[in-house]
Design a protein around this motif. Structure first.
Motif, PDB file in Angstrom:
ATOM      1  N   ALA A 187       0.829  -1.204   0.000  1.00  0.00           N
ATOM      2  CA  ALA A 187       0.000   0.000   0.000  1.00  0.00           C
ATOM      3  C   ALA A 187       0.866   1.257   0.000  1.00  0.00           C
ATOM      4  O   ALA A 187       0.585   2.224  -0.721  1.00  0.00           O
ATOM      5  CB  ALA A 187      -0.925  -0.005   1.212  1.00  0.00           C
ATOM      6  N   VAL A 188       1.937   1.251   0.793  1.00  0.00           N
ATOM      7  CA  VAL A 188       2.832   2.413   0.850  1.00  0.00           C
ATOM      8  C   VAL A 188       3.548   2.600  -0.488  1.00  0.00           C
ATOM      9  O   VAL A 188       3.670   3.716  -0.989  1.00  0.00           O
ATOM     10  CB  VAL A 188       3.852   2.246   1.988  1.00  0.00           C
ATOM     11  N   MET A 189       4.017   1.500  -1.084  1.00  0.00           N
ATOM     12  CA  MET A 189       4.691   1.577  -2.387  1.00  0.00           C
ATOM     13  C   MET A 189       3.743   2.094  -3.461  1.00  0.00           C
ATOM     14  O   MET A 189       4.117   2.939  -4.296  1.00  0.00           O
ATOM     15  CB  MET A 189       5.238   0.203  -2.772  1.00  0.00           C
ATOM     16  N   PHE A 190       2.501   1.620  -3.456  1.00  0.00           N
ATOM     17  CA  PHE A 190       1.509   2.081  -4.426  1.00  0.00           C
ATOM     18  C   PHE A 190       1.238   3.572  -4.244  1.00  0.00           C
ATOM     19  O   PHE A 190       1.149   4.334  -5.218  1.00  0.00           O
ATOM     20  CB  PHE A 190       0.216   1.280  -4.260  1.00  0.00           C
ATOM     21  N   PHE A 191       1.108   4.011  -2.991  1.00  0.00           N
ATOM     22  CA  PHE A 191       0.822   5.421  -2.708  1.00  0.00           C
ATOM     23  C   PHE A 191       1.979   6.311  -3.143  1.00  0.00           C
ATOM     24  O   PHE A 191       1.759   7.363  -3.769  1.00  0.00           O
ATOM     25  CB  PHE A 191       0.557   5.603  -1.218  1.00  0.00           C
ATOM     26  N   THR A 192       3.217   5.914  -2.831  1.00  0.00           N
ATOM     27  CA  THR A 192       4.366   6.750  -3.180  1.00  0.00           C
ATOM     28  C   THR A 192       4.556   6.843  -4.693  1.00  0.00           C
ATOM     29  O   THR A 192       4.915   7.905  -5.204  1.00  0.00           O
ATOM     30  CB  THR A 192       5.646   6.201  -2.533  1.00  0.00           C
ATOM     31  N   GLN A 193       4.304   5.751  -5.414  1.00  0.00           N
ATOM     32  CA  GLN A 193       4.425   5.821  -6.872  1.00  0.00           C
ATOM     33  C   GLN A 193       3.335   6.708  -7.462  1.00  0.00           C
ATOM     34  O   GLN A 193       3.573   7.455  -8.418  1.00  0.00           O
ATOM     35  CB  GLN A 193       4.369   4.437  -7.500  1.00  0.00           C
ATOM     36  N   LEU A 194       2.146   6.648  -6.901  1.00  0.00           N
ATOM     37  CA  LEU A 194       1.061   7.512  -7.360  1.00  0.00           C
ATOM     38  C   LEU A 194       1.405   8.974  -7.127  1.00  0.00           C
ATOM     39  O   LEU A 194       1.197   9.823  -7.999  1.00  0.00           O
ATOM     40  CB  LEU A 194      -0.237   7.142  -6.644  1.00  0.00           C
ATOM     41  N   ARG A 195       1.968   9.269  -5.964  1.00  0.00           N
ATOM     42  CA  ARG A 195       2.331  10.646  -5.657  1.00  0.00           C
ATOM     43  C   ARG A 195       3.515  11.124  -6.513  1.00  0.00           C
ATOM     44  O   ARG A 195       3.635  12.314  -6.791  1.00  0.00           O
ATOM     45  CB  ARG A 195       2.705  10.772  -4.176  1.00  0.00           C
ATOM     46  N   SER A 196       4.362  10.202  -6.924  1.00  0.00           N
ATOM     47  CA  SER A 196       5.542  10.581  -7.699  1.00  0.00           C
ATOM     48  C   SER A 196       5.180  11.169  -9.055  1.00  0.00           C
ATOM     49  O   SER A 196       5.939  11.977  -9.603  1.00  0.00           O
ATOM     50  CB  SER A 196       6.461   9.376  -7.885  1.00  0.00           C
ATOM     51  N   VAL A 197       4.041  10.762  -9.621  1.00  0.00           N
ATOM     52  CA  VAL A 197       3.621  11.303 -10.923  1.00  0.00           C
ATOM     53  C   VAL A 197       2.602  12.425 -10.775  1.00  0.00           C
ATOM     54  O   VAL A 197       2.234  13.063 -11.765  1.00  0.00           O
ATOM     55  CB  VAL A 197       3.029  10.180 -11.816  1.00  0.00           C
ATOM     56  N   GLN A 198       2.162  12.669  -9.547  1.00  0.00           N
ATOM     57  CA  GLN A 198       1.159  13.711  -9.315  1.00  0.00           C
ATOM     58  C   GLN A 198       1.753  14.971  -8.699  1.00  0.00           C
ATOM     59  O   GLN A 198       1.110  16.016  -8.695  1.00  0.00           O
ATOM     60  CB  GLN A 198       0.047  13.183  -8.406  1.00  0.00           C
ATOM     61  N   THR A 199       2.945  14.880  -8.148  1.00  0.00           N
ATOM     62  CA  THR A 199       3.573  16.014  -7.479  1.00  0.00           C
ATOM     63  C   THR A 199       4.958  16.257  -8.062  1.00  0.00           C
ATOM     64  O   THR A 199       5.456  15.495  -8.885  1.00  0.00           O
ATOM     65  CB  THR A 199       3.697  15.757  -5.966  1.00  0.00           C
ATOM     66  N   ASP A 200       5.594  17.325  -7.597  1.00  0.00           N
ATOM     67  CA  ASP A 200       6.948  17.663  -8.020  1.00  0.00           C
ATOM     68  C   ASP A 200       7.986  17.245  -6.986  1.00  0.00           C
ATOM     69  O   ASP A 200       9.149  17.654  -7.070  1.00  0.00           O
ATOM     70  CB  ASP A 200       7.054  19.177  -8.278  1.00  0.00           C
ATOM     71  N   LEU A 201       7.586  16.444  -6.005  1.00  0.00           N
ATOM     72  CA  LEU A 201       8.523  15.984  -4.991  1.00  0.00           C
ATOM     73  C   LEU A 201       9.583  15.088  -5.627  1.00  0.00           C
ATOM     74  O   LEU A 201       9.313  14.424  -6.633  1.00  0.00           O
ATOM     75  CB  LEU A 201       7.783  15.223  -3.898  1.00  0.00           C
ATOM     76  N   PRO A 202      10.777  15.053  -5.056  1.00  0.00           N
ATOM     77  CA  PRO A 202      11.851  14.209  -5.632  1.00  0.00           C
ATOM     78  C   PRO A 202      11.425  12.746  -5.716  1.00  0.00           C
ATOM     79  O   PRO A 202      11.014  12.142  -4.730  1.00  0.00           O
ATOM     80  CB  PRO A 202      13.011  14.406  -4.642  1.00  0.00           C
ATOM     81  N   ILE A 203      11.546  12.183  -6.911  1.00  0.00           N
ATOM     82  CA  ILE A 203      11.117  10.801  -7.131  1.00  0.00           C
ATOM     83  C   ILE A 203      11.977   9.827  -6.326  1.00  0.00           C
ATOM     84  O   ILE A 203      11.478   8.815  -5.816  1.00  0.00           O
ATOM     85  CB  ILE A 203      11.181  10.465  -8.633  1.00  0.00           C
ATOM     86  N   GLU A 204      13.279  10.141  -6.205  1.00  0.00           N
ATOM     87  CA  GLU A 204      14.166   9.244  -5.470  1.00  0.00           C
ATOM     88  C   GLU A 204      13.691   9.055  -4.030  1.00  0.00           C
ATOM     89  O   GLU A 204      13.663   7.930  -3.504  1.00  0.00           O
ATOM     90  CB  GLU A 204      15.594   9.796  -5.471  1.00  0.00           C
ATOM     91  N   ILE A 205      13.301  10.156  -3.392  1.00  0.00           N
ATOM     92  CA  ILE A 205      12.847  10.085  -1.994  1.00  0.00           C
ATOM     93  C   ILE A 205      11.534   9.325  -1.894  1.00  0.00           C
ATOM     94  O   ILE A 205      11.347   8.482  -1.010  1.00  0.00           O
ATOM     95  CB  ILE A 205      12.708  11.504  -1.414  1.00  0.00           C
ATOM     96  N   LEU A 206      10.615   9.616  -2.816  1.00  0.00           N
ATOM     97  CA  LEU A 206       9.300   8.968  -2.765  1.00  0.00           C
ATOM     98  C   LEU A 206       9.403   7.463  -2.976  1.00  0.00           C
ATOM     99  O   LEU A 206       8.806   6.677  -2.238  1.00  0.00           O
ATOM    100  CB  LEU A 206       8.374   9.583  -3.817  1.00  0.00           C
ATOM    101  N   MET A 207      10.156   7.041  -3.993  1.00  0.00           N
ATOM    102  CA  MET A 207      10.191   5.626  -4.332  1.00  0.00           C
ATOM    103  C   MET A 207      11.022   4.800  -3.358  1.00  0.00           C
ATOM    104  O   MET A 207      10.800   3.602  -3.223  1.00  0.00           O
ATOM    105  CB  MET A 207      10.723   5.440  -5.761  1.00  0.00           C
TER     106      MET A 207
END
Length: 430
Positions: free
Chosen positions: A389-409
């Protein structure tokens, strides 16, 4: 303890734990594999016209889809296996016996971590080699299916667009169709609408993906695009309509970013990054051009000798300013670029999760309860669901926000690893 006896003891301990871990991993792997396999089969049954495919073909398509969920099966099975082994050792007081013998529980973790590293490598190899190969085979097989059974392209109760042609169908049974409606807007001056209760689709040219829609007792409506009140309606016993489905072929079984190799992901990311940089560079140059033109008009105002010249220069300045604001309001869509970048980081994060989740399993598996192996398996299922669930949420946020992808994933691995370190620290202090 004599040195030879010391290493002999560890050797027997490692062999015992390794044997238990591999047995538990095999059971866990089968469990998660069965769940994902059934889910993939249900998705397949839902996404294609079952009446057109034999059971053998359906199973072949599902088998080619197996590597897609193996990347999750490996880390979750590794987590479950470690939880089951340590939970069983703890419930049987074998951990206590080892500690009483002066053997640190670290030696319990060594073979489990070693095997989890191998499992992580297998997970990465599956995602980077096996999955792309199966995706290509899946696409080729789907193309052959469409060649022989074109009705697969027309899913039941759906709308399909082929260029300027829209096809709506109801039920699909073999090559027979019901409630068919064709809207042909290929002619800019005239639109054709053909509808029939029954019809069928047949092959005209298998190699070029050209098929024939044969409609029975259709209503044919011609409307003039320039004159809304001008139309003609006719009927026929049969109406044969040829259609080229080759334009739809790339979308059938087309591999997603999760189904390509790391090298292909890196190439796609580099291409998208180059396109973005070129767009930003072009927009910056255009904005500079508008500023220069605006300055030139401002200079004309200061040098103008008539009201007309000054008024015209002001109008031109306003036009350049409008173009500048329009350029500033535009932005390059980075959705595809961020999606590919998130998949690249996810590829490595999931492989490393085979080890990270094992560390999580160590402290939570020391709960002294009866049926330790079963309790450990249950705890691992809970942790696996939370991680997914956390992995799914972070990947979803990675394409919806400008936050650093490295940190999110990488945040799921980082968070779970830090939690495991804290719990292990408390465990060693007991």
């Amino acid at each position: 303890m004599h040195k030879s006896n010391f290493y002999s003891t560890y050797k027997r301990l490692y062999a015992y734990i390794s044997r238990e871990f591999m047995l538990s991993f095999f059971v866990s792997f089968l469990f998660f594999f069965f769940i994902f396999f059934v889910n993939q089969l249900l998705l397949m049954l839902k996404s294609v016209s079952v009446q057109n495919l034999t059971i053998r073909i359906m199973l072949e398509l599902v088998v080619l889809s197996v590597p897609q969920f193996l990347i999750y099966t490996f880390p979750f099975a590794s987590l479950s296996a470690s939880s089951m082994v340590i939970g069983n050792l703890s419930s049987n007081n074998e951990i206590m016996a080892l500690r009483a013998s002066g053997i640190s529980i670290t030696h319990v973790f060594v073979p489990i971590v070693s095997f989890s590293l191998l499992i992580g490598g297998a997970a990465f190899w599956t995602a980077d080699v096996i999955n792309p190969w199966c995706a290509r085979q899946y696409k080729n097989m789907y193309a052959r299916i469409i060649q022989s059974m074109p009705s697969v392209a027309l899913k039941p109760y759906s709308v399909t667009r082929v260029g300027n042609i829209t096809i709506s169908v109801g039920d699909v049974n073999s090559n027979r169709l019901s409630d068919v409606t064709i809207i042909d807007a290929s002619d800019p001056k005239e639109t054709r609408r053909i509808s029939a209760k029954k019809g069928e689709i047949n092959v005209l040219d298998r190699q070029r993906y050209v098929y024939q829609l044969l409609l029975y007792n259709p209503d044919i409506l011609f409307t003039n695009n320039d004159k809304t009140g001008n139309y003609s309606l006719s009927k026929a016993d049969e109406f044969a309509y040829s259609i080229d489905l080759s334009s739809l072929l790339p979308s059938f079984g087309d591999p997603s970013p999760a189904q390509v190799s790391v090298k292909e992901l890196q190439i796609a990311i580099a291409q998208d990054a180059y396109s973005r940089d070129e767009y930003v560079k072009s927009r910056t140059e255009e904005i500079k051009t508008q500023n220069v033109l605006k300055a030139e008009e401002l200079k004309k105002i200061s040098l103008s000798t008539s009201f007309y010249e000054a008024s015209n220069a002001v109008s031109m300045m306003e036009e350049y300013e409008y173009k500048k604001l329009d350029l500033l309001s535009r932005s390059y869509s980075e959705y595809r670029l961020r999606y590919y970048q998130s998949e690249l980081h996810k590829r490595f994060a999931l492989a490393l999760a085979c080890v990270v989740l094992v560390f999580v399993a160590f402290p939570i598996s020391f709960v002294k309860l009866k049926h330790g192996r079963l309790i450990g398996f249950g705890l691992s299922i809970f942790v696996a669901v939370v991680y997914w669930a956390v992995m799914f949420f972070t990947q979803l946020r990675s394409v919806q926000t400008d936050l650093p992808i490295e940190i999110l994933m990488w945040s799921p691995n980082i968070v779970f690893f830090l939690v495991s370190i804290i719990l292990l620290y408390r465990l060693y202090r007991i």
